[in-house]
Design a protein around this motif. Structure first.
Motif, PDB file in Angstrom:
ATOM      1  N   ARG A 153       9.186  -5.139  -9.642  1.00  0.00           N
ATOM      2  CA  ARG A 153       9.314  -3.835 -10.348  1.00  0.00           C
ATOM      3  C   ARG A 153       8.914  -2.842  -9.138  1.00  0.00           C
ATOM      4  NH1 ARG A 153       4.800  -1.603 -11.985  1.00  0.00           N
ATOM      5  NH2 ARG A 153       3.671  -3.347 -12.049  1.00  0.00           N
ATOM      6  N   SER A 163       2.844  -3.338  -3.725  1.00  0.00           N
ATOM      7  CA  SER A 163       3.539  -2.499  -2.785  1.00  0.00           C
ATOM      8  C   SER A 163       3.337  -2.760  -1.169  1.00  0.00           C
ATOM      9  CB  SER A 163       2.792  -0.936  -2.999  1.00  0.00           C
ATOM     10  OG  SER A 163       3.345   0.005  -2.204  1.00  0.00           O
ATOM     11  N   THR A 167      10.391   0.574  -7.259  1.00  0.00           N
ATOM     12  CA  THR A 167       9.899   1.937  -7.328  1.00  0.00           C
ATOM     13  C   THR A 167       9.884   2.446  -5.938  1.00  0.00           C
ATOM     14  OG1 THR A 167       7.674   1.413  -6.814  1.00  0.00           O
ATOM     15  CG2 THR A 167       8.518   1.491  -9.124  1.00  0.00           C
ATOM     16  N   ARG A 187       4.639   3.898  -4.914  1.00  0.00           N
ATOM     17  CA  ARG A 187       5.777   4.741  -5.394  1.00  0.00           C
ATOM     18  C   ARG A 187       6.401   5.805  -4.374  1.00  0.00           C
ATOM     19  NH1 ARG A 187       6.551   4.506 -10.794  1.00  0.00           N
ATOM     20  NH2 ARG A 187       4.726   3.601 -12.021  1.00  0.00           N
ATOM     21  N   GLN A 245       8.987   6.317  -1.518  1.00  0.00           N
ATOM     22  CA  GLN A 245      10.338   5.941  -1.301  1.00  0.00           C
ATOM     23  C   GLN A 245      10.594   5.683   0.105  1.00  0.00           C
ATOM     24  OE1 GLN A 245      13.249   6.008  -3.498  1.00  0.00           O
ATOM     25  NE2 GLN A 245      11.550   5.347  -4.789  1.00  0.00           N
TER      26      GLN A 245
END
Length: 312
Positions: free
Chosen positions: A44, A292, A48, A11, A13
């Motif tokens: 997904r 990620s 994020t 999460r 950025q």
């Protein structure tokens, strides 16, 4: 913090998130469901981080994801693998560029991407319907770059009174009398949105399309006014930046297939590729962290030298 040898960027950025205008999937495993699950997880999680993913792909689900996925059925043969990559790219080309599923037409939206103009420099563009029979594609180019010169126009229109007009396709919305440029208009989460003056996207109600003739005091032409029309900009599909990346799902972490994938994707116009290994993905307790890490690599590959994949 490093976990299992990787930094946990869940999460976070990216300071310079990339834009994925399109992608294709090549599944080298026998597990179709697992491949779909992996791709959806990557999309997904990448979103994020701020990576711009086509919403039409985010929403279509497993059944429609197969429209841009090719499953390898060969026997570890170089020719079979190359053919699989080629078929995957063709599948995606039919979906994105030629709107084979009528996604863009039924949702009154456009496929936005980049094209190569002026010595391979890239410019943002919209692929216009309908697809000409000779296989070329009509484009609407970025108005911010071309402004009012001849490159600004998308169509050359002959009206019913036999006059010829240079015009640009525009969008009408209910919320304002001002026309919206197709590059400032999109279909997201089942609704239309327009980019306003403050660079924020806001929900709008689609009314219709029209053609603006700025050289003629802002004359607007509608379908009933038109006798015939032609695209101002016609290109072959290889002149369009497509696809952004090839996502591959491998059965193991062996180097031979990895090296083969890199060579094959480079063969098709130097397309970037991102590999993942099925057993590695399956054994992750925290699949979002793994996704990620993959998203970080994907962002770096799709960023320019100035748009680095750092996090802020």
């Amino acid at each position: 913090r490093a976990t299992n040898g990787s930094f946990n960027l869940n999460r976070v950025q990216f300071s310079m998130p990339a834009k994925v205008t399109s992608f294709v999937v090549v599944n080298f495993t026998r597990n179709q469901h697992g491949c779909n699950k992996y791709v959806q997880n990557i999309l997904r999680v990448a979103e994020t981080h701020g990576v711009d993913i086509p919403r039409e792909v985010m929403e279509i689900g497993e059944r429609n994801l197969d429209l841009i996925t090719e499953h390898y059925k060969g026997q570890d043969d170089v020719g079979d693998a190359l053919d699989t990559v080629a078929k995957a790219i063709q599948r995606a080309k039919e979906f994105y560029l030629y709107d084979s599923q009528n996604f863009y037409r039924k949702n009154n939206s456009f496929f936005q991407t980049y094209c190569f103009k002026e010595e391979r420099e890239e410019f943002e563009c919209v692929v216009l319907p309908p697809t000409p029979k000779d296989g070329k594609l009509g484009l609407l180019l970025d108005y911010k770059h071309y402004n009012q010169d001849t490159q600004y126009f998308s169509h050359r229109i002959t009206t019913r009174d036999d006059n010829v007009h240079n015009a640009r396709l525009m969008v009408k919305i209910k919320e304002t009398d001002s026309l919206i440029d197709p590059l400032d208009f999109r279909f997201r989460d089942g609704r239309h949105e327009a980019c306003r003056g403050d660079n924020t996207w806001k929900p709008v109600t689609f009314v219709g399309m029209c053609f603006l003739c700025p050289q003629e005091s802002g004359l607007e032409l509608n379908e009933r006014d038109i006798q015939s029309m032609e695209f101002v900009h016609l290109v072959r599909d290889w002149e369009i930046d497509f696809p952004s990346i090839v996502l591959t799902y491998k059965p193991d972490d062996g180097k031979p297939l990895y090296n083969r994938i890199k060579v094959m994707t480079n063969h098709f116009g130097g397309i970037q590729s991102q590999c993942a290994v099925q057993p590695t993905f399956d054994r992750q307790r925290n699949k979002d962290q793994y996704a990620s890490n993959i998203a970080t690599k994907l962002n770096a590959k799709l960023s320019t030298i100035y748009d680095k994949a750092g996090s802020g």
